[in-house]
Motif scaffolding. Structure first.
Motif, mmCIF file in Angstrom:
data_model
loop_
_atom_site.group_PDB
_atom_site.id
_atom_site.type_symbol
_atom_site.label_atom_id
_atom_site.label_comp_id
_atom_site.label_asym_id
_atom_site.label_seq_id
_atom_site.Cartn_x
_atom_site.Cartn_y
_atom_site.Cartn_z
ATOM 1 N N ASP A 81 0.870 -1.174 0.000
ATOM 2 C CA ASP A 81 0.000 0.000 0.000
ATOM 3 C C ASP A 81 0.906 1.223 0.000
ATOM 4 O O ASP A 81 1.841 1.309 0.791
ATOM 5 N N LEU A 82 0.659 2.169 -0.884
ATOM 6 C CA LEU A 82 1.561 3.299 -1.062
ATOM 7 C C LEU A 82 1.007 4.518 -0.340
ATOM 8 O O LEU A 82 -0.120 4.946 -0.594
ATOM 9 N N GLY A 83 1.788 5.077 0.577
ATOM 10 C CA GLY A 83 1.324 6.238 1.338
ATOM 11 C C GLY A 83 2.439 7.235 1.552
ATOM 12 O O GLY A 83 3.614 6.969 1.262
ATOM 13 N N ALA A 84 2.067 8.405 2.067
ATOM 14 C CA ALA A 84 3.047 9.461 2.324
ATOM 15 C C ALA A 84 2.759 10.112 3.662
ATOM 16 O O ALA A 84 1.600 10.382 3.998
ATOM 17 N N GLY A 85 3.818 10.348 4.420
ATOM 18 C CA GLY A 85 3.732 11.172 5.618
ATOM 19 C C GLY A 85 4.203 12.566 5.257
ATOM 20 O O GLY A 85 5.303 12.739 4.723
ATOM 21 N N LEU A 86 3.386 13.578 5.515
ATOM 22 C CA LEU A 86 3.673 14.944 5.065
ATOM 23 C C LEU A 86 4.012 15.825 6.255
ATOM 24 O O LEU A 86 3.216 15.931 7.204
ATOM 25 N N VAL A 87 5.165 16.459 6.223
ATOM 26 C CA VAL A 87 5.601 17.330 7.311
ATOM 27 C C VAL A 87 5.813 18.737 6.764
ATOM 28 O O VAL A 87 6.590 18.937 5.814
ATOM 29 N N LEU A 88 5.102 19.716 7.341
ATOM 30 C CA LEU A 88 5.227 21.120 6.959
ATOM 31 C C LEU A 88 5.611 21.934 8.177
ATOM 32 O O LEU A 88 4.968 21.828 9.228
ATOM 33 N N ASN A 89 6.678 22.725 8.042
ATOM 34 C CA ASN A 89 7.151 23.560 9.146
ATOM 35 C C ASN A 89 7.344 22.761 10.433
ATOM 36 O O ASN A 89 7.018 23.225 11.521
ATOM 37 N N GLY A 90 7.842 21.550 10.280
ATOM 38 C CA GLY A 90 8.136 20.728 11.441
ATOM 39 C C GLY A 90 6.935 20.066 12.078
ATOM 40 O O GLY A 90 7.053 19.451 13.139
ATOM 41 N N GLN A 91 5.754 20.146 11.428
ATOM 42 C CA GLN A 91 4.539 19.552 11.980
ATOM 43 C C GLN A 91 3.923 18.580 10.988
ATOM 44 O O GLN A 91 3.864 18.852 9.790
ATOM 45 N N LEU A 92 3.473 17.430 11.500
ATOM 46 C CA LEU A 92 2.826 16.441 10.642
ATOM 47 C C LEU A 92 1.480 16.972 10.164
ATOM 48 O O LEU A 92 0.670 17.457 10.955
ATOM 49 N N LEU A 93 1.249 16.886 8.871
ATOM 50 C CA LEU A 93 -0.017 17.325 8.276
ATOM 51 C C LEU A 93 -0.971 16.131 8.238
ATOM 52 O O LEU A 93 -0.749 15.163 7.508
ATOM 53 N N ARG A 94 -2.040 16.211 9.027
ATOM 54 C CA ARG A 94 -2.967 15.080 9.138
ATOM 55 C C ARG A 94 -4.247 15.266 8.331
ATOM 56 O O ARG A 94 -4.861 14.296 7.912
ATOM 57 N N GLY A 95 -4.694 16.488 8.134
ATOM 58 C CA GLY A 95 -5.955 16.721 7.451
ATOM 59 C C GLY A 95 -7.117 16.763 8.422
ATOM 60 O O GLY A 95 -6.966 16.533 9.626
ATOM 61 N N ALA A 96 -8.315 17.067 7.902
ATOM 62 C CA ALA A 96 -9.491 17.269 8.744
ATOM 63 C C ALA A 96 -9.867 16.037 9.555
ATOM 64 O O ALA A 96 -10.330 16.145 10.695
ATOM 65 N N ARG A 97 -9.688 14.845 9.005
ATOM 66 C CA ARG A 97 -10.073 13.606 9.692
ATOM 67 C C ARG A 97 -8.886 12.700 9.973
ATOM 68 O O ARG A 97 -9.060 11.551 10.370
ATOM 69 N N GLY A 98 -7.682 13.227 9.744
ATOM 70 C CA GLY A 98 -6.489 12.435 10.018
ATOM 71 C C GLY A 98 -6.138 11.452 8.931
ATOM 72 O O GLY A 98 -5.349 10.529 9.153
ATOM 73 N N TRP A 99 -6.681 11.626 7.735
ATOM 74 C CA TRP A 99 -6.498 10.633 6.682
ATOM 75 C C TRP A 99 -5.691 11.173 5.505
ATOM 76 O O TRP A 99 -5.813 10.683 4.371
ATOM 77 N N SER A 100 -4.881 12.179 5.734
ATOM 78 C CA SER A 100 -4.069 12.718 4.645
ATOM 79 C C SER A 100 -2.976 11.724 4.261
ATOM 80 O O SER A 100 -2.705 10.765 4.985
ATOM 81 N N GLY A 101 -2.338 11.960 3.118
ATOM 82 C CA GLY A 101 -1.191 11.159 2.723
ATOM 83 C C GLY A 101 -1.492 9.945 1.870
ATOM 84 O O GLY A 101 -0.594 9.123 1.656
ATOM 85 N N GLU A 102 -2.718 9.816 1.371
ATOM 86 C CA GLU A 102 -3.032 8.660 0.517
ATOM 87 C C GLU A 102 -2.500 8.910 -0.895
ATOM 88 O O GLU A 102 -3.244 9.000 -1.884
ATOM 89 N N LEU A 103 -1.197 9.003 -0.992
ATOM 90 C CA LEU A 103 -0.536 9.314 -2.262
ATOM 91 C C LEU A 103 -0.791 8.238 -3.312
ATOM 92 O O LEU A 103 -0.819 8.520 -4.511
ATOM 93 N N GLY A 104 -0.979 7.009 -2.866
ATOM 94 C CA GLY A 104 -1.194 5.913 -3.807
ATOM 95 C C GLY A 104 -2.427 6.079 -4.660
ATOM 96 O O GLY A 104 -2.546 5.437 -5.711
ATOM 97 N N HIS A 105 -3.353 6.956 -4.243
ATOM 98 C CA HIS A 105 -4.589 7.131 -5.007
ATOM 99 C C HIS A 105 -4.663 8.496 -5.681
ATOM 100 O O HIS A 105 -5.740 8.967 -6.049
ATOM 101 N N VAL A 106 -3.487 9.111 -5.854
ATOM 102 C CA VAL A 106 -3.364 10.262 -6.744
ATOM 103 C C VAL A 106 -3.335 9.727 -8.177
ATOM 104 O O VAL A 106 -2.649 8.741 -8.473
ATOM 105 N N THR A 107 -4.104 10.343 -9.074
ATOM 106 C CA THR A 107 -4.176 9.872 -10.454
ATOM 107 C C THR A 107 -2.955 10.341 -11.238
ATOM 108 O O THR A 107 -2.651 11.534 -11.295
#
Length: 402
Positions: free
Chosen positions: A231-257
């Motif tokens: 399963d392909l995913g990404a952990g995203l860090v901006l300004n030293g903070q993990l970017l989680r998104g509104a529901r904590g489900w960010s980083g699903e890079l595998g489903h980028v078209t």
């Protein structure tokens, strides 16, 4: 007329206990920031602006609570006796990391310095095993890890579980396609099995990204950690903070078209990155080989393997270009199995980034293997637990005095 405003929570006078908490945190952060270099009480007085008696009391509390230890004497460079140095303790609180991977389980314990003190792996997992069976085995590994470090004077204060899929409420695995899990409350099951030890659950790419952030000695603050596996995913860090998104489900890079009219993806869409760049896509559908086999075949010059790696690198570069254009990250870390395959992926990824990222004309994006390698997620899980202690030393001292 001035409108009355509601004060933010916690906006109140600092009482004596609160002041002690703030001062203790200040002193501890200076010891933490010194890293491996012992720091003296006199230096702490100068750095914090606190009085010598106040620093002395705080240091005594930190030593008694096994958060710091006295080390080799510190020479001030002038006349007089060397001063007693202070460093982070290698006994006391420890963090437990647990990892559910596609083919096996892992357990890790780190101490307050971030040093790995225990790392163990299960035998290969048979496909289709029930969630309760896997979690029971993981709980056994957790107990064994806790007992092993207890002999070294360490106390596990909590655990974090890494899973390959989105997680709700830091406990429920919404969907883990490798295991076929849906809505499995892994956190509750493990807390019960481990006598109510505090246990949380998070996505493996998020935890691996945090592990790289906490373990890095460089100024690593804006990056994407990309993990292949099945399963392909990404952990995203901006300004030293993990970017989680509104529901904590960010980083699903595998489903980028990446190719709109491309291959069908199990998610129901077409042309997802997952279908071109996951480790399974490189192996070939249904293959049970691991990344080590790919490395062997690539080293041997297998045309099919090299072509699959080229295609994966290009697809990754296309998707990551969109990510960098949107979020302005300066570094891409290739983790998980990608860390072993990076020699064959980096050039194509870099080529697409150079061609598609607007800012690449004046500032390149670094692409390199993750420092922690394939074990980044389990180490990151353990580091996440110990980071909570680092950020709230008073909480550990209060717990330790009970």
């Amino acid at each position: 007329m001035t409108r009355a405003r509601t004060l933010p929570p916690g906006d109140a006078p600092v009482r004596q206990e609160g002041l002690r908490h703030l001062n203790l945190g200040l002193v501890f952060r200076h010891i933490l920031s010194a890293g491996d270099r012992p720091i003296s009480r006199t230096e702490l007085v100068e750095l914090t602006g606190l009085t010598k008696p106040t620093v002395s009391r705080i240091v005594d509390d930190l030593v008694l609570g096994q958060l710091i230890a006295e080390a080799a004497p510190v020479h001030g460079g002038g006349a007089g006796r060397p001063r007693v140095g202070l460093t982070l303790s290698r006994q006391g609180p420890a963090g437990l990391g647990l990892d559910i991977r596609g083919d096996h389980l892992a357990a890790c314990v780190v101490d307050l310095t971030g040093t790995v003190r225990h790392l163990s792996f299960s035998p290969p997992i048979r496909p289709g095993r029930r969630p309760k069976t896997i979690l029971t085995e993981l709980a056994t590994m957790a107990r064994e890890a806790t007992a092993a470090v207890a002999d070294e004077g360490l106390t596990v204060v909590g655990g974090m579980v890494s899973v390959p899929g989105p997680v709700a409420e830091r406990s429920v695995v919404k969907f883990a396609p490798q295991q076929g899990w849906r809505d499995v409350d892994a956190g509750t099951l493990l807390r019960t099995a481990l006598d109510d030890l505090p246990i949380a659950v998070d996505n493996e790419a998020n935890l691996a990204a945090l592990g790289e952030l906490y373990a890095s000695d460089e100024d690593l603050r804006n990056f994407a950690y990309v993990s292949g596996e099945l399963d392909l995913g990404a952990g995203l860090v901006l300004n030293g903070q993990l970017l989680r998104g509104a529901r904590g489900w960010s980083g699903e890079l595998g489903h980028v078209t990446v190719f709109p009219n491309g291959r069908a993806c199990p998610c129901g869409a077409n042309g997802c990155l997952q279908t071109y760049a996951s480790v399974e896509a490189i192996f070939g559908p249904g293959s049970v080989d691991g990344p080590a086999t790919i490395v062997t075949r690539a080293d041997a010059g297998s045309k099919r393997t090299l072509a699959a790696l080229d295609a994966a690198g290009t697809a990754l570069g296309i998707a990551l270009s969109d990510l960098v254009n949107l979020l302005d990250m300066d570094t891409i870390l290739l983790g998980g199995s990608y860390s072993l395959l990076s020699s064959w992926l980096v050039d194509n990824i870099q080529a697409e980034l150079s061609r598609r990222v607007l800012s690449s004309r004046w500032s390149t994006v670094a692409v390199r293997p993750a420092m922690l390698g394939p074990d980044a997620a389990v180490i990151g899980a353990a580091l996440t637990v110990i980071e909570d202690v680092r950020q709230n030393p008073s909480g550990w001292l209060a717990h330790n005095s009970l």
